[in-house]
Design a protein around this motif. Structure first.
Motif, PDB file in Angstrom:
ATOM      1  N   TYR A  85       1.454  -1.575  -0.236  1.00  0.00           N
ATOM      2  CA  TYR A  85       0.377  -0.194  -0.019  1.00  0.00           C
ATOM      3  C   TYR A  85       1.117   1.071  -0.005  1.00  0.00           C
ATOM      4  O   TYR A  85       2.043   1.017   0.113  1.00  0.00           O
ATOM      5  N   THR A  86       0.228   2.770  -0.003  1.00  0.00           N
ATOM      6  CA  THR A  86       1.069   3.368  -0.176  1.00  0.00           C
ATOM      7  C   THR A  86       0.488   4.231   0.432  1.00  0.00           C
ATOM      8  O   THR A  86      -0.519   5.108   0.468  1.00  0.00           O
ATOM      9  N   ALA A  87       1.402   4.692   1.569  1.00  0.00           N
ATOM     10  CA  ALA A  87       0.453   5.648   2.975  1.00  0.00           C
ATOM     11  C   ALA A  87       0.658   7.128   2.527  1.00  0.00           C
ATOM     12  O   ALA A  87       2.202   7.678   1.629  1.00  0.00           O
TER      13      ALA A  87
ATOM     14  N   PRO B   4       6.203  12.241  12.129  1.00  0.00           N
ATOM     15  CA  PRO B   4       6.530  11.136  13.566  1.00  0.00           C
ATOM     16  C   PRO B   4       6.325  10.074  13.424  1.00  0.00           C
ATOM     17  O   PRO B   4       5.805   9.179  12.634  1.00  0.00           O
ATOM     18  N   TYR B   5       6.777   9.242  14.275  1.00  0.00           N
ATOM     19  CA  TYR B   5       7.020   7.640  15.204  1.00  0.00           C
ATOM     20  C   TYR B   5       5.207   7.031  14.281  1.00  0.00           C
ATOM     21  O   TYR B   5       4.706   7.668  15.871  1.00  0.00           O
ATOM     22  N   ARG B   6       4.857   6.322  13.531  1.00  0.00           N
ATOM     23  CA  ARG B   6       3.384   5.986  13.987  1.00  0.00           C
ATOM     24  C   ARG B   6       3.073   4.530  14.541  1.00  0.00           C
ATOM     25  O   ARG B   6       2.297   4.033  15.288  1.00  0.00           O
ATOM     26  N   PHE B   7       4.971   3.477  14.531  1.00  0.00           N
ATOM     27  CA  PHE B   7       4.633   2.505  14.629  1.00  0.00           C
ATOM     28  C   PHE B   7       5.457   2.377  16.098  1.00  0.00           C
ATOM     29  O   PHE B   7       6.733   2.642  15.756  1.00  0.00           O
ATOM     30  N   SER B   8       5.762   0.801  16.564  1.00  0.00           N
ATOM     31  CA  SER B   8       5.683   0.928  17.832  1.00  0.00           C
ATOM     32  C   SER B   8       5.921  -0.567  18.085  1.00  0.00           C
ATOM     33  O   SER B   8       4.723  -1.489  18.655  1.00  0.00           O
TER      34      SER B   8
ATOM     35  N   ALA C 140       8.852   3.098  14.561  1.00  0.00           N
ATOM     36  CA  ALA C 140       8.943   3.320  12.809  1.00  0.00           C
ATOM     37  C   ALA C 140       7.691   4.190  12.609  1.00  0.00           C
ATOM     38  O   ALA C 140       6.783   4.199  13.006  1.00  0.00           O
ATOM     39  N   ARG C 141       7.804   4.881  11.399  1.00  0.00           N
ATOM     40  CA  ARG C 141       6.725   5.365  10.156  1.00  0.00           C
ATOM     41  C   ARG C 141       5.567   4.700   9.957  1.00  0.00           C
ATOM     42  O   ARG C 141       4.847   5.776   9.405  1.00  0.00           O
ATOM     43  N   SER C 142       6.405   3.715   9.142  1.00  0.00           N
ATOM     44  CA  SER C 142       5.476   3.214   8.355  1.00  0.00           C
ATOM     45  C   SER C 142       5.086   1.592   8.869  1.00  0.00           C
ATOM     46  O   SER C 142       6.477   1.281   9.052  1.00  0.00           O
ATOM     47  N   LEU C 143       4.772   0.548   8.160  1.00  0.00           N
ATOM     48  CA  LEU C 143       4.869  -0.794   8.751  1.00  0.00           C
ATOM     49  C   LEU C 143       6.053  -1.297   8.046  1.00  0.00           C
ATOM     50  O   LEU C 143       7.245  -2.677   7.829  1.00  0.00           O
ATOM     51  N   CYS C 144       6.449  -0.435   6.743  1.00  0.00           N
ATOM     52  CA  CYS C 144       7.838  -0.545   6.206  1.00  0.00           C
ATOM     53  C   CYS C 144       9.346  -1.373   6.782  1.00  0.00           C
ATOM     54  O   CYS C 144       9.934  -2.155   6.208  1.00  0.00           O
ATOM     55  N   GLU C 145       8.779   0.029   7.323  1.00  0.00           N
ATOM     56  CA  GLU C 145      10.048   0.022   7.998  1.00  0.00           C
ATOM     57  C   GLU C 145      10.418  -0.741   9.628  1.00  0.00           C
ATOM     58  O   GLU C 145      11.341  -0.909   9.813  1.00  0.00           O
ATOM     59  N   LEU C 146       9.824  -1.440   9.422  1.00  0.00           N
ATOM     60  CA  LEU C 146       9.792  -2.425  11.318  1.00  0.00           C
ATOM     61  C   LEU C 146       9.996  -3.583  10.821  1.00  0.00           C
ATOM     62  O   LEU C 146      11.575  -3.340  11.946  1.00  0.00           O
TER      63      LEU C 146
END
Length: 377
Positions: free
Chosen positions: A5-7, A24-28, A40-46
């Motif tokens: 997906y494209t955020a 901002p970081y939205r995923f922890s 991470a800022r997106s799921l892909c960065e986890l």
């Protein structure tokens, strides 16, 4: 699959899309198989470079834990992200709809492979324009991990991770325990507010009847502000005790996804705290209502006293006018072109003295009569 997906690009203050590193970081992501939390800022960065999502979520069992437990906290998920997460974790469409629509009703729902807890917190930043506004927290609890969603920044996930770090050598960090810790941290956030309200209520209750007039100007504002805060907290408390009670009851049922029985003991303790806080808030509201009535009664008494003093002064002025007006009438007639008795008499002031004595006698008789009339009343 997570990255299919494209955020939407983040929008800065000027309305221009901000660079990726400014978001901002939205995923922890927490796992007891990892030494630190991943932000991470997106799921892909986890996942790390060369690591798959399956490796990230499966991990290796911690030496102090029977199995690996993971926790993914998500702030302001997009529709695309919710679709991906719902497909990967087999989240029921009703749960997805509740999260996307920001369902405000607090509840617990059991599904085939997880249970959902909707619990409300509030904006804890006293400098924020949305201070004390409701903040919905959605907790999806699986056997092996937990997903939490919220649409505003909140300190609860960080507080729970800090608590886990302090207690990980003494407790078994399971998904049920993490969900309990989130509920407990939300409940504890109400404690300082209720304590400050207690101090304010006690102060108002003591001062409302003893303040001087010059010090009463802001009392009504203090009472109104405190009552507004109490009613807001009562609205936030809502049916939290019932939700926690329902969750604790599920611990004794033979549901595969229900919390374990030892978590029920923790939940019962939270329920006691919630009931106590709700009772305290109701008690404070009654005290403020009584103080409000006492304040208005005090103002009414002071206004009545002021009116009585004004009436007393007016009655004295009326009595004085009753005496002076007839005298003024007589002297006014004598000031016209009419014959005044004794004006043709020469030598001595007999007539003048008699007239003045008559006026004085009239004033004394009128004053005495007025005094006796006022005393008789």
């Amino acid at each position: 699959m997570f990255c299919q997906y494209t955020a939407p690009p983040p929008i800065g203050i000027s309305g221009i899309a901000s660079p990726g590193h400014d978001r901002p970081y939205r995923f922890s992501f927490y796992s007891n198989a990892l030494s630190a939390t991943i932000h991470a800022r997106s799921l892909c960065e986890l996942p790390a470079e060369g690591q798959s999502f399956e490796d990230l979520f499966s991990g290796l069992p911690s030496p102090t834990s029977a199995a690996n437990t993971w926790w993914l906290d998500i702030q302001s998920p997009t529709d695309e992200e919710m679709k991906v997460l719902s497909k990967v974790f087999s989240i029921h469409p009703l749960t997805t709809e509740d999260i996307q629509m920001e369902e405000a009703r607090e509840k617990i729902e059991l599904f085939r492979n997880y249970y959902l807890v909707c619990f409300r917190s509030f904006d804890q930043d006293p400098y924020s324009p949305t201070y004390l506004e409701p903040l919905n927290m959605y907790i999806i609890v699986f056997r092996e991990g937990i997903l939490s969603f919220h649409f505003q920044p909140t300190p609860h996930p960080q507080n729970v991770r800090r608590r886990i770090k302090q207690l990980k050598d003494y407790i078994d960090v399971t998904s049920d325990w993490i969900s309990y810790a989130l509920i407990d941290d939300i409940t504890d956030a109400f404690g300082p507010l209720i304590q400050s309200i207690e101090y304010e209520v006690d102060s108002i209750d003591e001062l409302v009847l003893i303040l001087k007039e010059a010090e009463q100007s802001d009392m009504l504002r203090r009472i109104g502000t405190c009552r507004k805060k109490v009613m807001g907290l009562l609205r936030l408390m809502g049916n939290k005790a019932d939700v926690v009670k329902g969750l604790a009851k599920r611990c004794n049922e033979n549901w595969r996804v229900a919390p374990t029985s030892d978590i029920g003991l923790y939940l019962s303790d939270i329920q006691d705290h919630l009931i106590t806080m709700t009772q305290n808030l109701n008690h404070y509201e009654k005290i403020l209502s009584r103080s409000h009535s006492n304040y208005l009664a005090q103002i009414s008494i002071e206004m009545t006293d002021a009116n009585n003093q004004i009436n007393d002064v007016l009655s004295k002025l009326t009595a004085l006018g009753t005496i002076l007006v007839p005298m003024n009438l007589i002297t006014g007639l004598w000031g016209m072109n009419v014959h005044v008795p004794g004006q043709d008499t020469t030598g001595g002031y007999a007539w003048f003295s008699a007239i003045v004595a008559g006026l004085a006698a009239f004033a004394l008789i009128g004053g005495y009569t007025t005094y006796r009339f006022m005393v008789r009343r």
